[in-house]
Design a protein around this motif. Structure first.
Motif, PDB file in Angstrom:
ATOM      1  N   PRO A  92      32.102  28.698  -2.593  1.00 48.71           N
ATOM      2  CA  PRO A  92      31.082  27.940  -2.564  1.00 48.71           C
ATOM      3  C   PRO A  92      29.993  28.585  -1.725  1.00 48.71           C
ATOM      4  O   PRO A  92      30.342  29.454  -1.031  1.00 48.71           O
ATOM      5  N   ARG A  93      28.756  28.226  -1.880  1.00 49.43           N
ATOM      6  CA  ARG A  93      27.726  28.335  -1.167  1.00 49.43           C
ATOM      7  C   ARG A  93      27.698  27.737   0.058  1.00 49.43           C
ATOM      8  O   ARG A  93      28.037  26.666   0.020  1.00 49.43           O
ATOM      9  N   PRO A  94      26.755  27.851   1.104  1.00 52.56           N
ATOM     10  CA  PRO A  94      26.871  26.975   2.209  1.00 52.56           C
ATOM     11  C   PRO A  94      26.089  25.814   2.259  1.00 52.56           C
ATOM     12  O   PRO A  94      25.111  25.757   1.722  1.00 52.56           O
ATOM     13  N   GLN A  95      26.599  24.821   2.673  1.00 49.41           N
ATOM     14  CA  GLN A  95      26.041  23.421   2.810  1.00 49.41           C
ATOM     15  C   GLN A  95      25.176  23.152   4.037  1.00 49.41           C
ATOM     16  O   GLN A  95      25.523  22.145   4.864  1.00 49.41           O
ATOM     17  N   ARG A  96      24.285  24.176   4.412  1.00 48.41           N
ATOM     18  CA  ARG A  96      23.396  24.192   5.595  1.00 48.41           C
ATOM     19  C   ARG A  96      22.623  25.151   5.273  1.00 48.41           C
ATOM     20  O   ARG A  96      22.476  26.085   4.295  1.00 48.41           O
ATOM     21  N   PRO A  97      21.342  25.149   6.046  1.00 46.97           N
ATOM     22  CA  PRO A  97      20.217  26.078   5.782  1.00 46.97           C
ATOM     23  C   PRO A  97      20.615  27.232   6.228  1.00 46.97           C
ATOM     24  O   PRO A  97      21.689  27.611   7.104  1.00 46.97           O
ATOM     25  N   VAL A  98      20.090  28.573   5.597  1.00 47.46           N
ATOM     26  CA  VAL A  98      20.514  29.980   5.865  1.00 47.46           C
ATOM     27  C   VAL A  98      19.160  30.410   6.392  1.00 47.46           C
ATOM     28  O   VAL A  98      18.099  30.318   5.831  1.00 47.46           O
ATOM     29  N   ALA A  99      19.265  30.773   7.531  1.00 45.32           N
ATOM     30  CA  ALA A  99      17.923  31.477   8.385  1.00 45.32           C
ATOM     31  C   ALA A  99      17.794  32.680   7.680  1.00 45.32           C
ATOM     32  O   ALA A  99      18.180  33.567   7.023  1.00 45.32           O
ATOM     33  N   LYS A 100      16.356  32.826   7.753  1.00 45.12           N
ATOM     34  CA  LYS A 100      15.666  34.024   7.154  1.00 45.12           C
ATOM     35  C   LYS A 100      15.500  35.227   8.226  1.00 45.12           C
ATOM     36  O   LYS A 100      15.606  34.937   9.284  1.00 45.12           O
ATOM     37  N   HIS A 122      24.802  37.908  16.175  1.00 45.79           N
ATOM     38  CA  HIS A 122      23.559  37.151  16.052  1.00 45.79           C
ATOM     39  C   HIS A 122      22.992  37.107  14.386  1.00 45.79           C
ATOM     40  O   HIS A 122      21.611  37.355  14.410  1.00 45.79           O
ATOM     41  N   MET A 123      23.917  37.165  13.553  1.00 45.13           N
ATOM     42  CA  MET A 123      23.331  37.383  12.111  1.00 45.13           C
ATOM     43  C   MET A 123      24.093  36.329  11.164  1.00 45.13           C
ATOM     44  O   MET A 123      23.696  36.292  10.030  1.00 45.13           O
ATOM     45  N   TYR A 124      25.157  35.870  11.584  1.00 40.31           N
ATOM     46  CA  TYR A 124      26.016  35.051  10.441  1.00 40.31           C
ATOM     47  C   TYR A 124      25.163  34.118   9.934  1.00 40.31           C
ATOM     48  O   TYR A 124      25.333  33.738   8.709  1.00 40.31           O
ATOM     49  N   HIS A 125      24.168  33.558  10.796  1.00 40.57           N
ATOM     50  CA  HIS A 125      23.159  32.344  10.229  1.00 40.57           C
ATOM     51  C   HIS A 125      22.431  32.740   8.997  1.00 40.57           C
ATOM     52  O   HIS A 125      21.893  31.909   8.467  1.00 40.57           O
ATOM     53  N   GLU A 126      22.265  34.165   9.148  1.00 42.91           N
ATOM     54  CA  GLU A 126      21.488  34.685   7.924  1.00 42.91           C
ATOM     55  C   GLU A 126      22.417  35.101   6.632  1.00 42.91           C
ATOM     56  O   GLU A 126      21.625  35.530   5.613  1.00 42.91           O
ATOM     57  N   ILE A 127      23.741  34.982   6.648  1.00 45.14           N
ATOM     58  CA  ILE A 127      24.371  35.363   5.572  1.00 45.14           C
ATOM     59  C   ILE A 127      24.236  34.510   4.296  1.00 45.14           C
ATOM     60  O   ILE A 127      24.572  33.219   4.553  1.00 45.14           O
ATOM     61  N   GLU A 128      23.643  34.655   3.298  1.00 47.09           N
ATOM     62  CA  GLU A 128      23.541  34.011   2.039  1.00 47.09           C
ATOM     63  C   GLU A 128      24.992  33.300   1.409  1.00 47.09           C
ATOM     64  O   GLU A 128      24.903  32.074   1.037  1.00 47.09           O
ATOM     65  N   GLN A 129      26.015  33.965   1.384  1.00 46.59           N
ATOM     66  CA  GLN A 129      27.251  33.703   0.940  1.00 46.59           C
ATOM     67  C   GLN A 129      28.313  33.923   1.953  1.00 46.59           C
ATOM     68  O   GLN A 129      29.179  35.097   1.710  1.00 46.59           O
ATOM     69  N   ASP A 169      27.034  34.352  18.442  1.00 47.70           N
ATOM     70  CA  ASP A 169      25.949  33.633  17.929  1.00 47.70           C
ATOM     71  C   ASP A 169      25.406  32.450  18.927  1.00 47.70           C
ATOM     72  O   ASP A 169      26.034  32.520  20.069  1.00 47.70           O
ATOM     73  N   LEU A 170      24.488  32.011  18.801  1.00 43.97           N
ATOM     74  CA  LEU A 170      24.121  31.043  19.699  1.00 43.97           C
ATOM     75  C   LEU A 170      24.518  29.409  19.301  1.00 43.97           C
ATOM     76  O   LEU A 170      24.545  29.003  17.802  1.00 43.97           O
ATOM     77  N   ASP A 171      24.732  28.463  20.094  1.00 42.41           N
ATOM     78  CA  ASP A 171      25.293  27.227  19.560  1.00 42.41           C
ATOM     79  C   ASP A 171      24.246  26.311  19.409  1.00 42.41           C
ATOM     80  O   ASP A 171      23.832  25.539  20.199  1.00 42.41           O
ATOM     81  N   ARG A 172      23.550  26.528  18.118  1.00 42.01           N
ATOM     82  CA  ARG A 172      22.511  25.586  17.995  1.00 42.01           C
ATOM     83  C   ARG A 172      22.344  25.708  16.463  1.00 42.01           C
ATOM     84  O   ARG A 172      22.898  26.606  15.655  1.00 42.01           O
ATOM     85  N   PRO A 173      21.408  24.903  15.804  1.00 45.19           N
ATOM     86  CA  PRO A 173      21.388  24.537  14.266  1.00 45.19           C
ATOM     87  C   PRO A 173      20.992  26.176  13.462  1.00 45.19           C
ATOM     88  O   PRO A 173      20.471  26.894  14.213  1.00 45.19           O
ATOM     89  N   SER A 174      21.545  26.377  12.531  1.00 51.03           N
ATOM     90  CA  SER A 174      21.358  27.844  11.787  1.00 51.03           C
ATOM     91  C   SER A 174      19.811  27.905  11.252  1.00 51.03           C
ATOM     92  O   SER A 174      19.463  29.193  11.224  1.00 51.03           O
ATOM     93  N   GLU A 194      17.642  27.233  13.124  1.00 54.03           N
ATOM     94  CA  GLU A 194      17.163  27.903  14.303  1.00 54.03           C
ATOM     95  C   GLU A 194      17.616  29.179  14.851  1.00 54.03           C
ATOM     96  O   GLU A 194      17.543  29.447  16.104  1.00 54.03           O
ATOM     97  N   HIS A 195      18.099  30.015  13.928  1.00 54.84           N
ATOM     98  CA  HIS A 195      18.807  31.342  14.326  1.00 54.84           C
ATOM     99  C   HIS A 195      19.965  31.219  15.198  1.00 54.84           C
ATOM    100  O   HIS A 195      20.056  31.759  16.152  1.00 54.84           O
ATOM    101  N   GLY A 196      20.679  29.939  14.861  1.00 56.79           N
ATOM    102  CA  GLY A 196      21.848  30.051  15.583  1.00 56.79           C
ATOM    103  C   GLY A 196      23.040  29.629  14.819  1.00 56.79           C
ATOM    104  O   GLY A 196      22.917  29.469  13.636  1.00 56.79           O
ATOM    105  N   MET A 197      24.309  29.049  15.353  1.00 60.99           N
ATOM    106  CA  MET A 197      25.448  28.352  14.452  1.00 60.99           C
ATOM    107  C   MET A 197      26.080  27.812  15.243  1.00 60.99           C
ATOM    108  O   MET A 197      26.752  28.225  16.297  1.00 60.99           O
ATOM    109  N   PRO A 198      26.211  26.268  15.074  1.00 54.50           N
ATOM    110  CA  PRO A 198      27.114  25.393  15.708  1.00 54.50           C
ATOM    111  C   PRO A 198      28.572  25.996  15.883  1.00 54.50           C
ATOM    112  O   PRO A 198      28.987  26.285  14.776  1.00 54.50           O
ATOM    113  N   LYS A 199      29.304  25.680  17.208  1.00 55.15           N
ATOM    114  CA  LYS A 199      30.642  26.429  17.140  1.00 55.15           C
ATOM    115  C   LYS A 199      31.432  25.750  16.122  1.00 55.15           C
ATOM    116  O   LYS A 199      32.303  26.481  15.322  1.00 55.15           O
TER     117      LYS A 199
END
Length: 223
Positions: free
Chosen positions: A24-32, A138-145, A167-172, A174-179
């Motif tokens: 699957p693709r992620p069910q969350r926003p992917v950061a630019k 600090h880039m996992y939140h930018e991975i599309e797949q 990563d930072l413990d905040r929404p993707s 916002e250029h982070g990734m919740p733990k």
């Protein structure tokens, strides 16, 4: 370790990949991607980020480390002296222009242990069984797949290899990734969480390959 034992261990962590697994693709926003570098290098050094990550990942001379999404090459420049001439650093990125700039930095520093790999959003394209530690800083939140990339990355790890996500413990968005969401996504494709450690620049999560699930059974985690 005998040659036969080594081969058996290698086979155990290199299951065959399907030609086109229905991951699957992620069910969350992917950061630019907004920059090839995350923060000022001097500030990161002052916070001890690289030193913390190198210590937590137990990076030692002779190891092979992949810096996936290397950007400005911050970790390449700090890991290359640690692994030394008998070790190897893979500077990996999507952009050939980024890789060329990092190549110039390593050439100026006279590093001879760095190799350069252009990957894609779905495939890091690292050599098989070549990596002890795969860094995603600090880039996992930018991975599309991410599910597909992680599944394919498994074959590039040596026996005992691991992936390390910072990563930072905040929404993707916002250029982070919740733990909890990171742990859910990585574990969904068969990795096991080794540790999750807070540092000044966010957190460090370390995983190792476990039992690989059938791709059609993998469900996307909800963000």
């Amino acid at each position: 370790m005998s040659p036969i034992t080594r081969i058996c261990a290698l086979i155990a962590v290199l299951p065959l990949l399907p030609a086109a697994g229905p991951l699957p693709r992620p069910q969350r926003p992917v950061a630019k991607v907004v920059s090839s570098a995350w923060g000022e290098e001097a500030a990161r050094d002052k916070a001890g980020e690289a030193a913390d990550v190198i210590r937590i990942a137990s990076t030692k001379p002779g190891m092979a480390v992949a810096d996936i999404g290397t950007g400005g090459g911050y970790y390449v420049m700090r890991v290359a002296p640690v692994v030394g001439p008998q070790g190897r650093v893979f500077a990996q990125d999507l952009s050939p222009g980024v890789l060329e700039r990092v190549r110039q930095r390593t050439r100026a520093a006279h590093f001879t242990n760095v190799r350069f790999v252009q990957g894609s959003q779905a495939n890091a394209r690292l050599p098989a069984a070549s990596v002890d530690v795969a860094l995603m800083i600090h880039m996992y939140h930018e991975i599309e797949q991410p599910y597909l990339l992680l599944d394919r990355l498994r074959r590039s790890l040596k026996p005992g290899g691991r992936i390390v996500v910072v990563d930072l413990d905040r929404p993707s968005e916002e250029h982070g990734m919740p733990k909890a969401l990171l742990a859910c996504e990585v574990k969904a494709v068969g990795y096991e969480l080794i540790s999750m450690t807070d540092i000044k620049q966010g957190y460090v999560a370390m995983f190792r390959p476990g039992v690989r699930p059938r791709p059609e059974t993998v469900k996307a985690c909800r963000g």
